[in-house]
Design a protein around this motif. Structure first.
Motif, PDB file in Angstrom:
ATOM      1  N   ASP A  66      68.029 -22.354  55.373  1.00 19.74           N
ATOM      2  CA  ASP A  66      67.420 -21.231  54.661  1.00 19.74           C
ATOM      3  C   ASP A  66      67.461 -20.016  55.575  1.00 19.74           C
ATOM      4  O   ASP A  66      66.795 -19.980  56.597  1.00 19.74           O
ATOM      5  CB  ASP A  66      65.974 -21.576  54.284  1.00 19.74           C
ATOM      6  CG  ASP A  66      65.364 -20.523  53.343  1.00 19.74           C
ATOM      7  OD1 ASP A  66      64.269 -20.797  52.842  1.00 19.74           O
ATOM      8  OD2 ASP A  66      65.991 -19.473  53.122  1.00 19.74           O
ATOM      9  N   THR A  67      68.259 -19.034  55.207  1.00 21.31           N
ATOM     10  CA  THR A  67      68.395 -17.845  56.036  1.00 21.31           C
ATOM     11  C   THR A  67      67.508 -16.713  55.553  1.00 21.31           C
ATOM     12  O   THR A  67      67.527 -15.630  56.121  1.00 21.31           O
ATOM     13  CB  THR A  67      69.855 -17.368  56.040  1.00 21.31           C
ATOM     14  OG1 THR A  67      70.265 -17.102  54.688  1.00 21.31           O
ATOM     15  CG2 THR A  67      70.760 -18.429  56.651  1.00 21.31           C
ATOM     16  N   ARG A  68      66.736 -16.931  54.511  1.00 20.62           N
ATOM     17  CA  ARG A  68      65.845 -15.887  54.026  1.00 20.62           C
ATOM     18  C   ARG A  68      64.663 -15.701  54.966  1.00 20.62           C
ATOM     19  O   ARG A  68      64.268 -16.642  55.653  1.00 20.62           O
ATOM     20  CB  ARG A  68      65.326 -16.253  52.631  1.00 20.62           C
ATOM     21  CG  ARG A  68      66.396 -16.232  51.549  1.00 20.62           C
ATOM     22  CD  ARG A  68      65.864 -16.810  50.260  1.00 20.62           C
ATOM     23  NE  ARG A  68      65.618 -18.248  50.388  1.00 20.62           N
ATOM     24  CZ  ARG A  68      65.048 -18.972  49.439  1.00 20.62           C
ATOM     25  NH1 ARG A  68      64.653 -18.408  48.330  1.00 20.62           N
ATOM     26  NH2 ARG A  68      64.867 -20.270  49.634  1.00 20.62           N
ATOM     27  N   PRO A  69      64.064 -14.524  54.967  1.00 18.95           N
ATOM     28  CA  PRO A  69      62.884 -14.318  55.815  1.00 18.95           C
ATOM     29  C   PRO A  69      61.767 -15.278  55.410  1.00 18.95           C
ATOM     30  O   PRO A  69      61.563 -15.568  54.236  1.00 18.95           O
ATOM     31  CB  PRO A  69      62.494 -12.868  55.527  1.00 18.95           C
ATOM     32  CG  PRO A  69      63.734 -12.242  54.995  1.00 18.95           C
ATOM     33  CD  PRO A  69      64.469 -13.322  54.259  1.00 18.95           C
ATOM     34  N   GLN A  70      61.060 -15.762  56.393  1.00 17.94           N
ATOM     35  CA  GLN A  70      59.959 -16.684  56.133  1.00 17.94           C
ATOM     36  C   GLN A  70      58.647 -15.934  55.982  1.00 17.94           C
ATOM     37  O   GLN A  70      58.429 -14.905  56.612  1.00 17.94           O
ATOM     38  CB  GLN A  70      59.806 -17.665  57.287  1.00 17.94           C
ATOM     39  CG  GLN A  70      60.909 -18.693  57.359  1.00 17.94           C
ATOM     40  CD  GLN A  70      60.573 -19.719  58.416  1.00 17.94           C
ATOM     41  OE1 GLN A  70      60.184 -19.370  59.513  1.00 17.94           O
ATOM     42  NE2 GLN A  70      60.703 -20.988  58.070  1.00 17.94           N
ATOM     43  N   ALA A  71      57.753 -16.490  55.146  1.00 21.07           N
ATOM     44  CA  ALA A  71      56.364 -16.067  55.148  1.00 21.07           C
ATOM     45  C   ALA A  71      55.635 -16.913  56.181  1.00 21.07           C
ATOM     46  O   ALA A  71      55.990 -18.071  56.411  1.00 21.07           O
ATOM     47  CB  ALA A  71      55.747 -16.261  53.770  1.00 21.07           C
ATOM     48  N   ARG A  72      54.643 -16.326  56.806  1.00 19.48           N
ATOM     49  CA  ARG A  72      53.845 -17.058  57.798  1.00 19.48           C
ATOM     50  C   ARG A  72      52.384 -16.976  57.404  1.00 19.48           C
ATOM     51  O   ARG A  72      51.867 -15.903  57.113  1.00 19.48           O
ATOM     52  CB  ARG A  72      54.048 -16.457  59.196  1.00 19.48           C
ATOM     53  CG  ARG A  72      55.420 -16.742  59.739  1.00 19.48           C
ATOM     54  CD  ARG A  72      55.730 -16.087  61.078  1.00 19.48           C
ATOM     55  NE  ARG A  72      54.629 -15.677  61.897  1.00 19.48           N
ATOM     56  CZ  ARG A  72      54.427 -16.093  63.159  1.00 19.48           C
ATOM     57  NH1 ARG A  72      55.234 -16.979  63.702  1.00 19.48           N
ATOM     58  NH2 ARG A  72      53.423 -15.611  63.867  1.00 19.48           N
ATOM     59  N   LEU A  73      51.743 -18.135  57.405  1.00 22.38           N
ATOM     60  CA  LEU A  73      50.337 -18.221  57.027  1.00 22.38           C
ATOM     61  C   LEU A  73      49.542 -18.817  58.173  1.00 22.38           C
ATOM     62  O   LEU A  73      49.828 -19.918  58.640  1.00 22.38           O
ATOM     63  CB  LEU A  73      50.172 -19.094  55.771  1.00 22.38           C
ATOM     64  CG  LEU A  73      48.736 -19.396  55.330  1.00 22.38           C
ATOM     65  CD1 LEU A  73      47.989 -18.116  54.983  1.00 22.38           C
ATOM     66  CD2 LEU A  73      48.737 -20.355  54.141  1.00 22.38           C
ATOM     67  N   ALA A  74      48.539 -18.094  58.632  1.00 22.47           N
ATOM     68  CA  ALA A  74      47.624 -18.563  59.674  1.00 22.47           C
ATOM     69  C   ALA A  74      46.336 -19.022  59.010  1.00 22.47           C
ATOM     70  O   ALA A  74      45.726 -18.264  58.253  1.00 22.47           O
ATOM     71  CB  ALA A  74      47.341 -17.453  60.685  1.00 22.47           C
ATOM     72  N   THR A  75      45.921 -20.255  59.298  1.00 15.34           N
ATOM     73  CA  THR A  75      44.735 -20.807  58.639  1.00 15.34           C
ATOM     74  C   THR A  75      43.693 -21.200  59.681  1.00 15.34           C
ATOM     75  O   THR A  75      43.079 -20.358  60.306  1.00 15.34           O
ATOM     76  CB  THR A  75      45.112 -21.991  57.733  1.00 15.34           C
ATOM     77  OG1 THR A  75      45.739 -23.014  58.525  1.00 15.34           O
ATOM     78  CG2 THR A  75      46.068 -21.568  56.640  1.00 15.34           C
ATOM     79  N   VAL A  76      43.519 -22.504  59.887  1.00 16.38           N
ATOM     80  CA  VAL A  76      42.425 -23.006  60.721  1.00 16.38           C
ATOM     81  C   VAL A  76      42.712 -22.752  62.204  1.00 16.38           C
ATOM     82  O   VAL A  76      43.827 -22.939  62.677  1.00 16.38           O
ATOM     83  CB  VAL A  76      42.227 -24.513  60.476  1.00 16.38           C
ATOM     84  CG1 VAL A  76      41.142 -25.071  61.389  1.00 16.38           C
ATOM     85  CG2 VAL A  76      41.874 -24.761  59.014  1.00 16.38           C
ATOM     86  N   GLY A  77      41.674 -22.365  62.921  1.00 12.06           N
ATOM     87  CA  GLY A  77      41.780 -22.266  64.372  1.00 12.06           C
ATOM     88  C   GLY A  77      41.639 -20.858  64.903  1.00 12.06           C
ATOM     89  O   GLY A  77      41.727 -19.867  64.168  1.00 12.06           O
ATOM     90  N   SER A  78      41.428 -20.775  66.211  1.00 15.67           N
ATOM     91  CA  SER A  78      41.304 -19.472  66.887  1.00 15.67           C
ATOM     92  C   SER A  78      42.698 -19.018  67.310  1.00 15.67           C
ATOM     93  O   SER A  78      43.032 -18.943  68.494  1.00 15.67           O
ATOM     94  CB  SER A  78      40.384 -19.611  68.105  1.00 15.67           C
ATOM     95  OG  SER A  78      39.100 -20.046  67.713  1.00 15.67           O
ATOM     96  N   ILE A  79      43.518 -18.712  66.311  1.00 13.32           N
ATOM     97  CA  ILE A  79      44.937 -18.455  66.541  1.00 13.32           C
ATOM     98  C   ILE A  79      45.336 -17.027  66.194  1.00 13.32           C
ATOM     99  O   ILE A  79      46.528 -16.741  66.035  1.00 13.32           O
ATOM    100  CB  ILE A  79      45.808 -19.458  65.760  1.00 13.32           C
ATOM    101  CG1 ILE A  79      45.481 -19.416  64.263  1.00 13.32           C
ATOM    102  CG2 ILE A  79      45.621 -20.869  66.311  1.00 13.32           C
ATOM    103  CD1 ILE A  79      46.402 -20.308  63.422  1.00 13.32           C
ATOM    104  N   LEU A  80      44.363 -16.137  66.116  1.00  9.71           N
ATOM    105  CA  LEU A  80      44.669 -14.760  65.733  1.00  9.71           C
ATOM    106  C   LEU A  80      45.702 -14.124  66.662  1.00  9.71           C
ATOM    107  O   LEU A  80      46.549 -13.347  66.219  1.00  9.71           O
ATOM    108  CB  LEU A  80      43.384 -13.933  65.717  1.00  9.71           C
ATOM    109  CG  LEU A  80      43.498 -12.484  65.246  1.00  9.71           C
ATOM    110  CD1 LEU A  80      43.975 -12.413  63.801  1.00  9.71           C
ATOM    111  CD2 LEU A  80      42.156 -11.757  65.402  1.00  9.71           C
TER     112      LEU A  80
END
Length: 277
Positions: A66-80
């Motif tokens: 898949d060469t399309r741009p990816q969406a990225r989702l940040a959920t649980v954790g102190s990962i800001l």
């Protein structure tokens, strides 16, 4: 479009020390709280009738697939601090030990954050962050049945769930049943579900316990700041909390008052549309 779910799970040497760093094989830390994001997201997608195999994947796709741009989702954790421009946030928190300059983003799609301390940090950087709070770990008791998860685990009046930094010291000092937060995810959750009281320095030990309606008490951690704990407590409507100085004191005090938390707004804010765009 492939959706990448951000979560923290570093690989560490199987043997400690300088020789371990150089020669020992590495394995994932597998801290159970940091693994909750993908599990909860999978369950919400399943309940929404979204087939992730067809609509998108949870994880990194190879460029050949898949060469399309990816969406990225940040959920649980102190990962800001791992986020970058254009990422979507749902229930993520700031790590109080990470300096401001480590946060490189200037634009984010924020649906919910862990609590008001994270919201205020984002707003201070010009990011539009709503006052919709909740660590998604609080949904565990809403999405899964406590009795089923507790099946096969001995019912106990209390268990200790330390932060992984504190586990060895607590295990060696205490005779009380202690859960290793790096154990099998569902085994840890099942042990929490089969308890009447949870104490310890694991934030998600507290969050998962409270999601089941189980009282919990924070024990002061050795290496963590109180930022993420305060963020969670205030995000669930509690202006103050009282950490215990040690496990014995926590057991004698019992749990904090349970939150009066409605999970519906957090569930509604989950960005399902990322998998259908």
């Amino acid at each position: 479009m492939t959706v990448e779910l951000l979560h923290w799970n570093p690989a560490r040497p199987a043997v400690k020390g300088r020789l371990g760093e150089r020669f020992a094989p590495k394995r994932p830390l597998n801290n159970f709280g940091d693994l909750l994001g993908p599990v909860i997201s999978h369950e919400l997608l399943r309940r929404s009738g979204i087939d992730t195999d067809k609509q998108g994947q949870l994880g990194q796709a190879s460029p050949a697939q898949d060469t399309r741009p990816q969406a990225r989702l940040a959920t649980v954790g102190s990962i800001l601090h791992f986020c970058r421009n254009g990422d979507t946030l749902w229930g993520t928190g700031r790590n109080g030990k990470i300096s401001d300059r480590r946060h490189k983003f200037t634009s984010l799609d924020v649906r919910a954050v862990r609590g008001p301390l994270t919201r205020d940090f984002l707003r201070g950087r010009g990011i539009d962050a709503p006052s919709l709070f909740g660590d998604p770990g609080i949904l565990v008791g809403h999405l899964w049945d406590r009795e089923q998860l507790a099946a096969g685990h001995r019912l106990r009046p209390h268990r200790i769930v330390p932060n992984f930094h504190d586990f060895r010291e607590v295990r060696d000092r205490m005779s009380a049943p202690t859960l290793d937060p790096r154990g099998d995810l569902w085994d840890v959750i099942g042990g929490i579900a089969a308890s009447s009281l949870i104490v310890g320095s694991s934030l998600h030990g507290i969050i998962v316990a409270e999601s089941f309606g189980i009282p919990a008490r924070l024990v002061l951690p050795r290496t963590e700041t109180l930022f993420k704990y305060e963020d969670y407590y205030r995000g669930t409507g509690r202006r103050s909390f009282t950490p215990a100085p040690d496990v014995r004191t926590a057991l004698s005090w019992g749990g904090e008052p349970l939150p009066q938390y409605d999970p519906a707004p957090l569930i509604d804010a989950f960005p399902r549309e990322l998998w259908s765009s």
